[in-house]
Motif scaffolding. Structure first.
Motif, short mmCIF file in Angstrom:
data_model
loop_
_atom_site.label_atom_id
_atom_site.label_comp_id
_atom_site.label_asym_id
_atom_site.label_seq_id
_atom_site.Cartn_x
_atom_site.Cartn_y
_atom_site.Cartn_z
N GLY A 298 47.58 59.31 -75.41
CA GLY A 298 46.16 59.73 -75.52
C GLY A 298 45.45 59.49 -74.30
N THR A 299 44.07 59.64 -74.26
CA THR A 299 43.45 59.44 -73.14
C THR A 299 43.13 57.81 -72.93
OG1 THR A 299 41.42 59.88 -74.41
CG2 THR A 299 42.07 61.77 -73.20
N THR A 300 42.84 57.48 -71.61
CA THR A 300 42.51 56.00 -71.25
C THR A 300 41.34 55.99 -70.64
OG1 THR A 300 43.73 56.49 -69.45
CG2 THR A 300 45.08 55.71 -71.40
N THR A 301 41.05 54.46 -70.37
CA THR A 301 39.97 54.37 -69.47
C THR A 301 40.23 53.51 -68.14
OG1 THR A 301 38.60 53.95 -71.58
CG2 THR A 301 37.36 52.95 -69.83
N PRO A 302 40.20 54.27 -67.12
CA PRO A 302 40.73 53.68 -66.00
C PRO A 302 40.07 52.61 -65.41
CG PRO A 302 39.91 55.82 -65.58
CD PRO A 302 39.86 55.69 -67.13
N SER A 303 38.77 52.45 -65.74
CA SER A 303 37.61 51.68 -65.14
C SER A 303 38.14 50.26 -65.52
CB SER A 303 36.42 52.11 -65.03
OG SER A 303 36.15 52.22 -66.42
N SER A 304 38.69 49.96 -66.70
CA SER A 304 38.92 48.41 -67.13
C SER A 304 40.09 48.32 -67.62
CB SER A 304 37.94 48.67 -68.24
OG SER A 304 38.26 49.52 -69.24
N SER A 305 40.55 47.02 -67.64
CA SER A 305 41.94 46.45 -67.94
C SER A 305 41.93 46.92 -69.30
CB SER A 305 41.73 45.05 -67.71
OG SER A 305 41.79 44.72 -66.32
N PRO A 306 43.40 47.11 -69.78
CA PRO A 306 43.62 47.36 -71.18
C PRO A 306 43.23 46.18 -71.89
CG PRO A 306 45.55 47.63 -69.82
CD PRO A 306 44.50 46.96 -69.03
N SER A 307 42.45 46.46 -73.10
CA SER A 307 41.99 45.45 -73.84
C SER A 307 43.05 44.53 -74.62
CB SER A 307 40.82 46.03 -74.98
OG SER A 307 41.75 47.00 -75.84
N SER A 308 42.74 43.35 -75.06
CA SER A 308 43.91 42.71 -75.82
C SER A 308 44.04 43.32 -77.11
CB SER A 308 43.30 41.21 -75.85
OG SER A 308 43.39 40.83 -74.39
N PRO A 309 44.98 43.21 -77.64
CA PRO A 309 45.20 43.67 -79.15
C PRO A 309 44.71 42.78 -80.06
CG PRO A 309 47.11 42.66 -78.18
CD PRO A 309 46.26 42.95 -77.24
N SER A 310 44.10 43.33 -81.07
CA SER A 310 43.40 42.44 -82.09
C SER A 310 44.19 41.64 -82.87
CB SER A 310 42.60 43.25 -82.94
OG SER A 310 41.65 44.11 -82.36
N PRO A 311 44.24 40.55 -83.16
CA PRO A 311 45.08 39.87 -84.04
C PRO A 311 45.24 40.35 -85.34
CG PRO A 311 43.02 38.53 -83.76
CD PRO A 311 42.86 39.75 -82.81
N SER A 312 46.48 40.10 -86.19
CA SER A 312 46.65 40.53 -87.44
C SER A 312 45.50 39.90 -88.35
CB SER A 312 48.01 40.43 -88.20
OG SER A 312 48.76 40.93 -87.18
N SER A 313 44.89 40.84 -89.21
CA SER A 313 43.84 40.09 -90.20
C SER A 313 44.72 39.34 -90.96
CB SER A 313 43.24 41.23 -90.79
OG SER A 313 44.18 42.01 -91.58
N PRO A 314 44.19 38.44 -92.12
CA PRO A 314 44.68 37.70 -92.87
C PRO A 314 45.55 38.46 -94.05
CG PRO A 314 42.53 36.91 -92.64
CD PRO A 314 42.51 38.05 -91.91
N GLY A 315 46.46 37.80 -94.54
CA GLY A 315 47.45 38.47 -95.40
C GLY A 315 48.45 39.40 -94.90
N GLY A 316 48.89 39.15 -93.46
CA GLY A 316 49.96 40.01 -93.01
C GLY A 316 49.52 41.34 -92.52
N THR A 317 48.15 41.88 -92.69
CA THR A 317 47.90 42.93 -92.47
C THR A 317 48.05 43.40 -90.88
OG1 THR A 317 46.57 43.43 -94.44
CG2 THR A 317 46.19 45.01 -92.64
N ALA A 318 48.79 44.44 -90.43
CA ALA A 318 48.81 44.40 -89.17
C ALA A 318 48.73 46.13 -88.57
CB ALA A 318 50.48 44.13 -88.67
N CYS A 319 47.94 46.64 -89.49
CA CYS A 319 47.98 48.32 -89.19
C CYS A 319 46.72 48.66 -89.91
CB CYS A 319 49.08 48.87 -89.99
SG CYS A 319 49.46 48.46 -91.64
N ARG A 320 46.37 49.62 -89.21
CA ARG A 320 45.11 50.70 -89.76
C ARG A 320 45.66 52.14 -89.94
NH1 ARG A 320 41.81 49.62 -86.27
NH2 ARG A 320 41.95 51.41 -85.02
N ALA A 321 45.12 52.69 -91.22
CA ALA A 321 45.80 54.10 -91.35
C ALA A 321 44.53 54.91 -91.67
CB ALA A 321 46.83 54.10 -92.51
N THR A 322 44.57 56.22 -91.12
CA THR A 322 43.51 57.18 -91.55
C THR A 322 44.12 58.60 -91.87
OG1 THR A 322 43.26 57.74 -89.24
CG2 THR A 322 41.75 56.02 -90.24
#
Length: 422
Positions: A298-322
């Motif tokens: 995908g496209t990226t933002t070169p002017s900033s450092s890669p953002s830290s990944p979000s921690p998993s939400s409670p209950g073990g969920t580690a993904c988002r689906a659309t």
């Protein structure tokens, strides 16, 4: 080519509104096919990143090879120099023009891009691409130099496609500039614009009609096979639809060098740029080509450092689906995007979801599917197995339905429940 000039001039008049919806009937997804999107996916920002652009949508004149040449530029809506964009070069057919490429939305890709790409339509001399002495390759070099000095382009995501003579020119660019173009998609192409060498790999998606009366399908097979060899793919004779079937078949070659897939789509039709399967309202070409191009990141933002990944939400969920669904009377296509919202990279993924009652998968892309109804698991293919924290993977399928064309529900990623939407 002479006999095809009149045909080529008018063929897009009726197809200009096509390619809004992917109708993937007849698509064959072969397990073990193609390769990873690994090479060249690191951001390589251009001089235009971070500075106010002077280029806008419009027609521009450039000096190239001692001649005044022209091209048309289309920027994404709300272009910003703090984001890098894909670049797509769209090439017209014999006796066509850059304006014709604009009129059909760069073979339908502009609409598909979601404002993630800059589009360029060069104008050929004598309304063609003879590429005498490499003049048209030089033109593209010169256009890219100007555009990338002014706009923010990810140089690891440059693509080219075209129909007929334009397909031949996209093949010539793959041969002459394998380190410049990440992938090409010649439609009804042939070796008409020359090929300096096809010894270096370039991701390749060839499309051709089995009843092409202007450039026989054998010409498309020939240029395809040069990149089957260059990309290290296993030689094979991919299936092609029967005459009169009104369908198309897309094959992903197996064994290709990592990052350099080859696909081949043969359709039951003549010399047209945006073929439509029988009983379908629009062409399948733009959807499949965009899927092929966009697999490389995908496209990226070169002017900033890669953002830290979000921690998993409670209950073990580690993904988002659309998911988005396009439906017609008794059929549909679904595109699913799953994002790894966890903190660890996933090497090998399986996304499970439920289909509404009456839906049955008939074909798909970017994943393998089993079973075809009820609770379905989509598994990665060779080129998209790794899902880094914060990264997304997109895949999809075509299905029949008996009235309920709703989206899939109840997603899990490797057994962990996903959040839907958002």
């Amino acid at each position: 080519m002479a006999q095809g000039r009149a045909r080529n001039r008018g063929v897009l008049g009726t197809a200009a509104a096509a390619a809004a919806l992917l109708i993937a009937a007849g698509t064959a997804v072969l397990a073990g096919g193609t390769a990873s999107a690994g090479p060249n996916t690191a951001l390589a920002a251009t001089a235009g990143c971070g500075k106010a652009p002077t280029l806008r949508d419009g027609t521009y004149t450039i000096q190239s090879g001692g001649q005044a040449r022209t091209y048309i530029l289309r920027l994404p809506a709300n272009y910003t120099s703090t984001q890098s964009y894909r670049l797509v070069v769209g090439l017209h057919w014999l006796n066509g023009s850059a304006n014709d490429v604009i009129a059909n939305g760069f073979y339908g890709l502009q609409q598909r891009s979601g404002n993630s790409a800059v589009f360029v339509a060069p104008q050929g001399l004598d309304a063609g691409w003879a590429n005498t002495g490499g003049r048209d390759v030089t033109l593209v070099d010169d256009i890219l130099r100007v555009v990338e000095n002014d706009l923010c382009i990810d140089t690891s995501q440059r693509f080219a496609l075209g129909f007929s003579y334009g397909g031949a020119m996209s093949y010539a660019l793959a041969c002459a500039r394998p380190a410049v173009f990440r992938a090409v998609a010649p439609i009804a192409g042939a070796n008409l614009s020359g090929c300096s060498s096809a010894s270096q790999p370039v991701a390749y998606f060839g499309i051709h009609g089995i009843r092409d009366s202007v450039l026989n399908i054998s010409s498309g097979r020939t240029i395809r096979d040069s990149f089957v060899r260059a990309n290290g793919c296993a030689a094979q004779n991919p299936p092609e639809p029967a005459q009169g079937s009104g369908t198309h078949l897309t094959t992903a070659y197996s064994g290709c060098r990592s990052g350099y897939p080859v696909q081949w789509a043969a359709f039951d039709g003549d010399h047209v740029p945006l073929p439509v399967d029988r009983n379908a309202g629009t062409s399948w070409v733009s959807g499949e080509v965009w899927q092929f191009f966009s697999q490389f990141g995908g496209t990226t933002t070169p002017s900033s450092s890669p953002s830290s990944p979000s921690p998993s939400s409670p209950g073990g969920t580690a993904c988002r689906a659309t998911a988005t669904v396009n439906a017609w009377n008794n059929g549909l296509t679904a595109n699913i995007t799953v994002t790894n919202t966890g903190v660890s990279s996933i090497n090998g993924w399986a996304v499970t979801f439920g289909l509404p009652a009456g839906q049955s998968i008939t074909g798909g892309w970017n994943a393998t599917y089993a079973p075809t109804s009820g609770r379905v698991t989509a598994g990665n293919v060779g080129y998209n197995a790794v899902l880094a924290p914060g990264a997304s993977v997109s895949f999809g399928f075509q299905a029949t339905h008996t009235g309920d064309s709703g989206t899939p529900t109840g997603y899990t990623l490797n057994g962990s429940a996903c959040v839907s939407g958002g």
